[in-house]
Design a protein around this motif. Structure first.
Motif, PDB file in Angstrom:
ATOM      1  N   ALA A   1      11.568 -10.734 -45.792  1.00  0.00           N
ATOM      2  CA  ALA A   1      12.743 -10.471 -44.953  1.00  0.00           C
ATOM      3  C   ALA A   1      13.583  -9.331 -45.529  1.00  0.00           C
ATOM      4  O   ALA A   1      13.980  -8.411 -44.798  1.00  0.00           O
ATOM      5  N   ALA A   2      13.823  -9.371 -46.838  1.00  0.00           N
ATOM      6  CA  ALA A   2      14.614  -8.312 -47.468  1.00  0.00           C
ATOM      7  C   ALA A   2      13.889  -6.971 -47.407  1.00  0.00           C
ATOM      8  O   ALA A   2      14.509  -5.930 -47.133  1.00  0.00           O
ATOM      9  N   SER A   3      12.590  -6.984 -47.631  1.00  0.00           N
ATOM     10  CA  SER A   3      11.802  -5.743 -47.591  1.00  0.00           C
ATOM     11  C   SER A   3      11.753  -5.167 -46.189  1.00  0.00           C
ATOM     12  O   SER A   3      11.847  -3.948 -45.998  1.00  0.00           O
ATOM     13  N   SER A   4      11.592  -6.032 -45.198  1.00  0.00           N
ATOM     14  CA  SER A   4      11.567  -5.570 -43.810  1.00  0.00           C
ATOM     15  C   SER A   4      12.914  -4.971 -43.427  1.00  0.00           C
ATOM     16  O   SER A   4      12.976  -3.907 -42.803  1.00  0.00           O
ATOM     17  N   PHE A   5      13.977  -5.657 -43.804  1.00  0.00           N
ATOM     18  CA  PHE A   5      15.321  -5.141 -43.519  1.00  0.00           C
ATOM     19  C   PHE A   5      15.538  -3.799 -44.212  1.00  0.00           C
ATOM     20  O   PHE A   5      15.995  -2.832 -43.602  1.00  0.00           O
ATOM     21  N   LEU A   6      15.176  -3.743 -45.482  1.00  0.00           N
ATOM     22  CA  LEU A   6      15.376  -2.527 -46.262  1.00  0.00           C
ATOM     23  C   LEU A   6      14.523  -1.372 -45.736  1.00  0.00           C
ATOM     24  O   LEU A   6      15.025  -0.270 -45.523  1.00  0.00           O
ATOM     25  N   GLY A   7      13.244  -1.622 -45.518  1.00  0.00           N
ATOM     26  CA  GLY A   7      12.347  -0.564 -45.057  1.00  0.00           C
ATOM     27  C   GLY A   7      12.716  -0.043 -43.677  1.00  0.00           C
ATOM     28  O   GLY A   7      12.779   1.170 -43.450  1.00  0.00           O
ATOM     29  N   THR A   8      12.976  -0.959 -42.749  1.00  0.00           N
ATOM     30  CA  THR A   8      13.335  -0.542 -41.394  1.00  0.00           C
ATOM     31  C   THR A   8      14.688   0.150 -41.382  1.00  0.00           C
ATOM     32  O   THR A   8      14.883   1.133 -40.660  1.00  0.00           O
ATOM     33  N   SER A   9      15.618  -0.338 -42.181  1.00  0.00           N
ATOM     34  CA  SER A   9      16.940   0.295 -42.256  1.00  0.00           C
ATOM     35  C   SER A   9      16.852   1.699 -42.835  1.00  0.00           C
ATOM     36  O   SER A   9      17.501   2.626 -42.341  1.00  0.00           O
ATOM     37  N   LEU A  10      16.060   1.865 -43.913  1.00  0.00           N
ATOM     38  CA  LEU A  10      15.884   3.208 -44.486  1.00  0.00           C
ATOM     39  C   LEU A  10      15.245   4.155 -43.476  1.00  0.00           C
ATOM     40  O   LEU A  10      15.647   5.315 -43.360  1.00  0.00           O
ATOM     41  N   PHE A  11      14.248   3.667 -42.745  1.00  0.00           N
ATOM     42  CA  PHE A  11      13.617   4.486 -41.721  1.00  0.00           C
ATOM     43  C   PHE A  11      14.634   4.872 -40.648  1.00  0.00           C
ATOM     44  O   PHE A  11      14.723   6.035 -40.247  1.00  0.00           O
ATOM     45  N   ALA A  12      15.432   3.896 -40.208  1.00  0.00           N
ATOM     46  CA  ALA A  12      16.428   4.156 -39.166  1.00  0.00           C
ATOM     47  C   ALA A  12      17.528   5.093 -39.671  1.00  0.00           C
ATOM     48  O   ALA A  12      17.939   6.021 -38.954  1.00  0.00           O
TER      49      ALA A  12
ATOM     50  N   THR B   1      21.608   5.326 -30.745  1.00  0.00           N
ATOM     51  CA  THR B   1      22.916   4.791 -31.110  1.00  0.00           C
ATOM     52  C   THR B   1      22.746   3.732 -32.207  1.00  0.00           C
ATOM     53  O   THR B   1      21.667   3.162 -32.376  1.00  0.00           O
ATOM     54  N   ILE B   2      23.828   3.452 -32.896  1.00  0.00           N
ATOM     55  CA  ILE B   2      23.808   2.445 -33.969  1.00  0.00           C
ATOM     56  C   ILE B   2      23.440   1.066 -33.428  1.00  0.00           C
ATOM     57  O   ILE B   2      22.615   0.378 -34.039  1.00  0.00           O
ATOM     58  N   PRO B   3      24.004   0.610 -32.300  1.00  0.00           N
ATOM     59  CA  PRO B   3      23.594  -0.712 -31.790  1.00  0.00           C
ATOM     60  C   PRO B   3      22.097  -0.801 -31.476  1.00  0.00           C
ATOM     61  O   PRO B   3      21.476  -1.834 -31.717  1.00  0.00           O
TER      62      PRO B   3
ATOM     63  N   SER C   1      17.344   7.294 -42.110  1.00  0.00           N
ATOM     64  CA  SER C   1      16.830   8.653 -42.270  1.00  0.00           C
ATOM     65  C   SER C   1      16.706   9.338 -40.909  1.00  0.00           C
ATOM     66  O   SER C   1      16.903  10.544 -40.797  1.00  0.00           O
ATOM     67  N   GLY C   2      16.430   8.567 -39.878  1.00  0.00           N
ATOM     68  CA  GLY C   2      16.407   9.124 -38.525  1.00  0.00           C
ATOM     69  C   GLY C   2      17.781   9.553 -38.057  1.00  0.00           C
ATOM     70  O   GLY C   2      17.925  10.573 -37.379  1.00  0.00           O
ATOM     71  N   LEU C   3      18.800   8.780 -38.436  1.00  0.00           N
ATOM     72  CA  LEU C   3      20.173   9.177 -38.079  1.00  0.00           C
ATOM     73  C   LEU C   3      20.560  10.471 -38.773  1.00  0.00           C
ATOM     74  O   LEU C   3      21.152  11.357 -38.166  1.00  0.00           O
TER      75      LEU C   3
END
Length: 171
Positions: free
Chosen positions: A107-118, A130-132, A120-122
């Motif tokens: 769960a933490a890795s998925s959150f971290l990896g997807t958040s970093l990907f998102a 958008t953020i939401p 970096s896209g921002l």
């Protein structure tokens, strides 16, 4: 590095990648598919440690960045998976993790990896969302990965443990 371990790691990442980009788009939930490649990196990290998982994460991330239908700047998943490999690999240093600890790591890795990907896209404005919308993608991704973890991680962890049981971080 053991050549058998490297071959099996490439095979596991390749199989996960093919399933992720060809089969799982048909079961996408709100446009988000499960990240099987991330689960392979986490499984490798828990069994083999951070160093191996970071190298595997970089290679897996580059492959995912370049696999069709990639519509983003290459390198974003590679960066995310290197960080995921490091963080998940730190779990292996604390002895044999329980099933709850492994699911929490997923769960933490998925959150971290997807958040970093998102994120970096921002920063790169690739694609402009958008953020939401990004938060929704992160939540759905974490749910997908946690749901599939009990089916994928035991296989991946057993494979990495059987290659060189004496050198596994988790005994």
């Amino acid at each position: 590095m053991n050549p058998l371990r490297a071959f099996l790691a490439v095979l596991a990442v390749s199989a996960a990648l093919v399933l992720q980009v060809s089969v799982f788009p048909y079961v996408a939930w709100q446009g988000v598919v499960p990240n099987l490649v991330l689960l392979v990196v986490v499984g490798a990290a828990v069994v083999r440690g951070a160093q191996f998982a970071m190298v595997l994460g970089f290679a897996a991330g580059v492959l995912l960045d370049l696999a069709p239908p990639a519509d983003h700047v290459a390198g974003r998943w590679a960066l995310a998976f290197v960080v995921v490999g490091y963080v998940a690999g730190r779990v292996a240093q604390h002895g044999r993790p329980t099933a709850t600890a492994v699911l929490a790591t997923v769960a933490a890795s998925s959150f971290l990896g997807t958040s970093l990907f998102a994120l970096s896209g921002l920063v790169l404005r690739d694609p402009p969302l958008t953020i939401p919308d990004l938060l929704q993608v992160v939540v759905v991704s974490v749910v997908w990965d946690v749901v599939l973890a009990p089916f994928v991680l035991p296989l991946v962890m057993a494979m990495f443990h059987r290659i060189e049981p004496e050198r596994a971080a988790v005994q």
